[in-house]
Design an enzyme around this catalytic site. Structure first.
Site, PDB file in Angstrom:
ATOM      1  N   LYS A  90       0.867  -1.193   0.000  1.00 52.41           N
ATOM      2  CA  LYS A  90       0.000   0.000   0.000  1.00 52.41           C
ATOM      3  C   LYS A  90       0.888   1.221   0.000  1.00 52.41           C
ATOM      4  CE  LYS A  90      -3.909   2.116   0.236  1.00 52.41           C
ATOM      5  NZ  LYS A  90      -3.464   2.817  -0.991  1.00 52.41           N
ATOM      6  N   GLN A 111       7.219   3.803   4.020  1.00 55.57           N
ATOM      7  CA  GLN A 111       5.821   3.363   4.042  1.00 55.57           C
ATOM      8  C   GLN A 111       5.638   2.074   4.850  1.00 55.57           C
ATOM      9  OE1 GLN A 111       3.897   5.484   1.601  1.00 55.57           O
ATOM     10  NE2 GLN A 111       2.224   4.959   2.947  1.00 55.57           N
ATOM     11  N   LYS A 114       5.373   3.281   8.466  1.00 55.01           N
ATOM     12  CA  LYS A 114       4.189   4.128   8.597  1.00 55.01           C
ATOM     13  C   LYS A 114       2.925   3.272   8.622  1.00 55.01           C
ATOM     14  CE  LYS A 114       3.974   7.459   5.574  1.00 55.01           C
ATOM     15  NZ  LYS A 114       3.648   8.382   4.454  1.00 55.01           N
ATOM     16  N   LYS A 126       5.424   1.750  -3.023  1.00 63.30           N
ATOM     17  CA  LYS A 126       5.334   3.110  -3.588  1.00 63.30           C
ATOM     18  C   LYS A 126       5.601   3.035  -5.074  1.00 63.30           C
ATOM     19  CE  LYS A 126       4.748   7.404  -2.189  1.00 63.30           C
ATOM     20  NZ  LYS A 126       4.046   7.910  -0.987  1.00 63.30           N
ATOM     21  N   GLY A 165      -2.777   8.316  -4.199  1.00 64.83           N
ATOM     22  CA  GLY A 165      -2.166   9.574  -4.611  1.00 64.83           C
ATOM     23  C   GLY A 165      -0.879   9.897  -3.862  1.00 64.83           C
ATOM     24  N   ASP A 166      -0.155  10.843  -4.374  1.00 67.48           N
ATOM     25  CA  ASP A 166       1.019  11.449  -3.728  1.00 67.48           C
ATOM     26  C   ASP A 166       1.280  12.729  -4.522  1.00 67.48           C
ATOM     27  OD1 ASP A 166       3.254  10.725  -1.617  1.00 67.48           O
ATOM     28  OD2 ASP A 166       4.353  11.546  -3.307  1.00 67.48           O
ATOM     29  N   THR A 209      -4.810  13.369   5.373  1.00 66.90           N
ATOM     30  CA  THR A 209      -3.405  13.524   5.753  1.00 66.90           C
ATOM     31  C   THR A 209      -3.212  14.807   6.559  1.00 66.90           C
ATOM     32  OG1 THR A 209      -2.838  12.392   3.703  1.00 66.90           O
ATOM     33  CG2 THR A 209      -1.036  13.425   4.916  1.00 66.90           C
ATOM     34  N   ASN A 240      -2.357  18.933  -1.453  1.00 63.89           N
ATOM     35  CA  ASN A 240      -3.362  18.209  -0.680  1.00 63.89           C
ATOM     36  C   ASN A 240      -3.061  18.224   0.824  1.00 63.89           C
ATOM     37  OD1 ASN A 240      -3.947  15.196   0.506  1.00 63.89           O
ATOM     38  ND2 ASN A 240      -5.680  16.049  -0.585  1.00 63.89           N
ATOM     39  N   SER A 376      -6.907   5.579   3.688  1.00 59.25           N
ATOM     40  CA  SER A 376      -6.935   4.721   2.499  1.00 59.25           C
ATOM     41  C   SER A 376      -7.303   3.295   2.900  1.00 59.25           C
ATOM     42  CB  SER A 376      -5.555   4.704   1.830  1.00 59.25           C
ATOM     43  OG  SER A 376      -5.384   5.824   1.001  1.00 59.25           O
TER      44      SER A 376
HETATM   45  P1  NDP Z   1       0.610  17.787  -3.953  1.00 58.63           P
HETATM   46  O1  NDP Z   1       1.120  17.471  -5.297  1.00 58.63           O
HETATM   47  O2  NDP Z   1      -0.840  17.929  -3.725  1.00 58.63           O
HETATM   48  O3  NDP Z   1       1.306  19.110  -3.398  1.00 58.63           O
HETATM   49  C1  NDP Z   1       2.682  19.216  -3.276  1.00 58.63           C
HETATM   50  C2  NDP Z   1       3.009  20.641  -2.871  1.00 58.63           C
HETATM   51  O4  NDP Z   1       4.403  20.718  -2.572  1.00 58.63           O
HETATM   52  C3  NDP Z   1       2.753  21.631  -3.980  1.00 58.63           C
HETATM   53  O5  NDP Z   1       2.443  22.873  -3.426  1.00 58.63           O
HETATM   54  C4  NDP Z   1       4.092  21.665  -4.705  1.00 58.63           C
HETATM   55  O6  NDP Z   1       4.322  22.848  -5.427  1.00 58.63           O
HETATM   56  C5  NDP Z   1       5.051  21.548  -3.544  1.00 58.63           C
HETATM   57  N1  NDP Z   1       6.268  20.855  -3.992  1.00 58.63           N
HETATM   58  C6  NDP Z   1       6.368  19.629  -4.507  1.00 58.63           C
HETATM   59  N2  NDP Z   1       7.618  19.340  -4.853  1.00 58.63           N
HETATM   60  C7  NDP Z   1       8.328  20.422  -4.558  1.00 58.63           C
HETATM   61  C8  NDP Z   1       9.673  20.729  -4.679  1.00 58.63           C
HETATM   62  N3  NDP Z   1      10.558  19.864  -5.196  1.00 58.63           N
HETATM   63  N4  NDP Z   1      10.074  21.946  -4.239  1.00 58.63           N
HETATM   64  C9  NDP Z   1       9.188  22.818  -3.709  1.00 58.63           C
HETATM   65  N5  NDP Z   1       7.884  22.578  -3.579  1.00 58.63           N
HETATM   66  C10 NDP Z   1       7.461  21.401  -3.994  1.00 58.63           C
HETATM   67  O7  NDP Z   1       1.222  16.646  -3.005  1.00 58.63           O
HETATM   68  P2  NDP Z   1       0.771  16.233  -1.532  1.00 58.63           P
HETATM   69  O8  NDP Z   1       0.290  17.408  -0.771  1.00 58.63           O
HETATM   70  O9  NDP Z   1      -0.092  15.046  -1.670  1.00 58.63           O
HETATM   71  O10 NDP Z   1       2.160  15.721  -0.930  1.00 58.63           O
HETATM   72  C11 NDP Z   1       3.035  16.576  -0.190  1.00 58.63           C
HETATM   73  C12 NDP Z   1       3.967  15.709   0.657  1.00 58.63           C
HETATM   74  O11 NDP Z   1       3.189  14.920   1.565  1.00 58.63           O
HETATM   75  C13 NDP Z   1       4.837  14.705  -0.109  1.00 58.63           C
HETATM   76  O12 NDP Z   1       6.063  14.542   0.577  1.00 58.63           O
HETATM   77  C14 NDP Z   1       4.023  13.417  -0.008  1.00 58.63           C
HETATM   78  O13 NDP Z   1       4.846  12.283  -0.172  1.00 58.63           O
HETATM   79  C15 NDP Z   1       3.511  13.541   1.407  1.00 58.63           C
HETATM   80  N6  NDP Z   1       2.328  12.755   1.750  1.00 58.63           N
HETATM   81  C16 NDP Z   1       1.174  12.823   1.031  1.00 58.63           C
HETATM   82  C17 NDP Z   1       0.062  12.117   1.417  1.00 58.63           C
HETATM   83  C18 NDP Z   1      -1.239  12.214   0.700  1.00 58.63           C
HETATM   84  O14 NDP Z   1      -2.201  11.594   1.157  1.00 58.63           O
HETATM   85  N7  NDP Z   1      -1.370  12.994  -0.361  1.00 58.63           N
HETATM   86  C19 NDP Z   1       0.117  11.193   2.565  1.00 58.63           C
HETATM   87  C20 NDP Z   1       1.342  11.245   3.309  1.00 58.63           C
HETATM   88  C21 NDP Z   1       2.406  11.981   2.877  1.00 58.63           C
HETATM   89  P3  NDP Z   1       4.074  22.848  -7.015  1.00 58.63           P
HETATM   90  O15 NDP Z   1       2.623  22.607  -7.217  1.00 58.63           O
HETATM   91  O16 NDP Z   1       4.532  24.188  -7.470  1.00 58.63           O
HETATM   92  O17 NDP Z   1       4.918  21.731  -7.545  1.00 58.63           O
HETATM   93  O1  2IT Z   2       2.939   8.879   1.609  1.00 59.31           O
HETATM   94  C1  2IT Z   2       1.793   8.407   1.794  1.00 59.31           C
HETATM   95  O2  2IT Z   2       1.492   7.821   2.834  1.00 59.31           O
HETATM   96  C2  2IT Z   2       0.784   8.601   0.737  1.00 59.31           C
HETATM   97  N1  2IT Z   2       1.084   9.239  -0.277  1.00 59.31           N
HETATM   98  C3  2IT Z   2      -0.588   8.006   0.885  1.00 59.31           C
HETATM   99  C4  2IT Z   2      -0.563   6.543   0.503  1.00 59.31           C
HETATM  100  C5  2IT Z   2      -1.919   5.883   0.458  1.00 59.31           C
HETATM  101  O3  2IT Z   2      -1.908   4.705   0.087  1.00 59.31           O
HETATM  102  O4  2IT Z   2      -2.934   6.486   0.776  1.00 59.31           O
END
Ligand code: NDP
Ligand code: 2IT
Length: 444
Positions: A90, A111, A114, A126, A165-166, A209, A240, A376
């Site tokens: 997952k 992961q 986690k 992943k 998603g990620d 998240t 997100n 999830s």
């Molecule tokens: P999104 O794509 O929704 O948002 C990512 C945000 O971070 C955007 O604002 C993006 O800016 C910015 N960003 C991404 N890469 C960079 C970079 N290299 N430098 C500067 N800014 C950056 O992703 P999420 O919010 O889903 O994910 C954010 C983090 O949280 C990641 O590390 C992800 O692995 C982690 N995560 C996500 C989960 C989920 O459920 N979605 C669960 C657990 C962890 P821009 O749009 O300009 O690229």
């Molecule tokens: O980093 C993470 O935990 C995620 N992007 C969510 C993974 C999931 O299966 O919901």
């Protein structure tokens, strides 16, 4: 040489070109020392750490698609099925130009622990691609997603591997991928999470998240005699995780004043306007300059800089290694007393150590952002029983899971004499369950 050092050396030799993976392994194995030392000979004989740091399976494939000009584009797709000891693989799918094997491996490795911390039956995996959804038309995104799934479907399934998603993969991408999976296999099953509400998604998964991050932060603060109410919060990211972290922080009475994307950042002294931020990022998919244009009191700055804003609590919610030692020094000098990671590994090892040495409460991502994957897993449960739960029901379960995660890691840290070290606590608590399951299942 100790067993941990032997394995660290081996992992470095085998994965020399993967700095993010080495960083994640370095942190985990170093904090597991007290646990490993208790059973050193047994674990060495079982090659437990060698097995834990070697993915069960790595899939890498070509993703050809046609752009709007008729030009064929080629990306690389990845799915790393790291560990299935406690459940089906997952983990999310990252779509970002920086994606490579090392990045997906670090994310898959994190992961494992986690997912174990959530208390739910999910293994670690992943995937993703170096495809960049930014600036692409909907048709191009669909073309990519369909081609990606045309290969990936062979390796996933509701009981084998369930992606989500990620970064760069949101509701739109999950929808296109789900449609293609269903078309190829004929199966209407819970093979992806983060689905839309009309086709099997769970209420509260979008928020999970960010909300979970705040539930855990709130619990960590309470357990240390502090209150989140009235505190100034600095957040990075505008995706997100960041959006719903900001929303829940406000609901809990705190004041988030920043957000950022890959080109710039916002300081809004009146507190971030969540409705506006959602409109700019979720609807228009625009830059933060549009947020500034609608909020005269807010400041927009190019580049990186949210950690320079004076705050009580910092929540890095963008990407790996976005908070370095200089940022950590600035935060401490400005009186920040808590950092909780919404992103995966956003704080460098050096910065983490500095924050901990300076008595900043530090919640590592594998605990603090586990609410996404936990929800999830709740989506998987709902799909299996072909029912859907109310928002309140899912949110209450999420909150309970986050509070339990904090209690478990706090307890693990105390049991091993490192009270208050939540990095060690999370790694130990996550490791214990996985090892138990691995040992019970023999040499596989
Ligand atoms: P999104 O794509 O929704 O948002 C990512 C945000 O971070 C955007 O604002 C993006 O800016 C910015 N960003 C991404 N890469 C960079 C970079 N290299 N430098 C500067 N800014 C950056 O992703 P999420 O919010 O889903 O994910 C954010 C983090 O949280 C990641 O590390 C992800 O692995 C982690 N995560 C996500 C989960 C989920 O459920 N979605 C669960 C657990 C962890 P821009 O749009 O300009 O690229
Ligand atoms: O980093 C993470 O935990 C995620 N992007 C969510 C993974 C999931 O299966 O919901």
């Amino acid at each position: 040489m100790s067993y941990v050092d032997e394995v660290l050396e081996l992992v470095k030799k085998k994965n020399a070109s993967e700095p993010e993976f080495l960083q994640a392994v370095d942190e985990v194995l170093n904090s597991l020392r007290p646990v490993i030392e208790k059973n050193e000979e047994k674990y060495r004989k079982e090659a437990l750490l060698e097995r834990l740091t070697e993915p069960e399976r790595q899939i890498k494939f070509r993703v050809p698609w046609v752009d709007d000009k008729g030009q064929v584009q080629v990306n690389t797709g990845y799915r790393i099925q790291f560990n299935s000891a406690i459940g089906p693989y997952k983990g999310g799918l990252r779509l970002h130009p920086s994606v490579n094997t090392g990045i997906i491996k670090f994310l898959g490795f994190e992961q494992i622990f986690k997912n174990s911390l959530t208390g739910l039956p999910i293994g670690g995996g992943k995937g993703g691609s170096d495809f960049d959804p930014k600036g692409k038309s909907d048709r191009e995104v669909m073309a990519f997603c369909q081609s990606f799934m045309t290969e990936l479907y062979k390796y996933i399934g509701a009981d084998t591997d369930v992606p989500a998603g990620d970064i760069g993969t949101g509701a739109r991408e999950i929808g296109y991928m789900y449609g293609q999976y269903k078309r190829i296999t004929g199966l209407y099953e819970g093979v992806l999470t983060g689905k839309g509400l009309s086709y099997g998604g769970s209420l509260a998964r979008t928020e999970a998240t960010g909300y979970g991050l705040l539930y855990l932060t709130d619990e960590m603060l309470k357990s240390n005699g502090k209150d989140i109410k009235g505190k100034t919060v600095v957040v990075s990211g505008a995706g997100n995780v960041a959006i719903y972290a900001i929303q829940k922080a406000q609901q809990l009475g705190a004041k988030p004043v920043t957000c950022s994307d890959s080109t710039g950042w916002i300081y809004d002294p009146d507190g971030i306007d969540v409705a506006l931020l959602k409109e700019v990022k979720e609807v228009k998919r625009a830059r933060l300059t549009e947020y500034k244009a609608a909020r005269p009191n807010a400041e927009y700055h190019e580049g990186k800089g949210v950690w320079t804003v004076k705050c009580d609590i910092a929540l890095p919610c963008a990407t790996q290694n976005e908070l370095d030692i200089e940022d950590a020094k600035t935060l401490v000098a400005n009186g920040c007393f808590a950092v909780a990671e919404g992103a995966n590994m956003p704080t460098t090892l050096e910065a983490t150590k500095y924050l901990q040495q300076n008595k900043v409460l530090f919640a590592p991502g594998k605990a603090a952002n586990a609410g996404g994957v936990a929800t999830s897993a709740l989506e998987m449960s709902q799909n299996s029983e072909r029912l859907s739960w109310t928002f309140e029901e899912v949110d209450a379960k999420l909150k309970n899971i986050m509070v339990n995660i904090f209690r478990n890691l706090d307890d693990a840290a105390k049991r091993y004499g490192v009270e208050g070290d939540y990095v060690a606590g999370a790694n130990i608590a996550g490791f214990e369950k996985v090892v138990n399951a691995m040992e019970a299942q023999g040499i596989v």
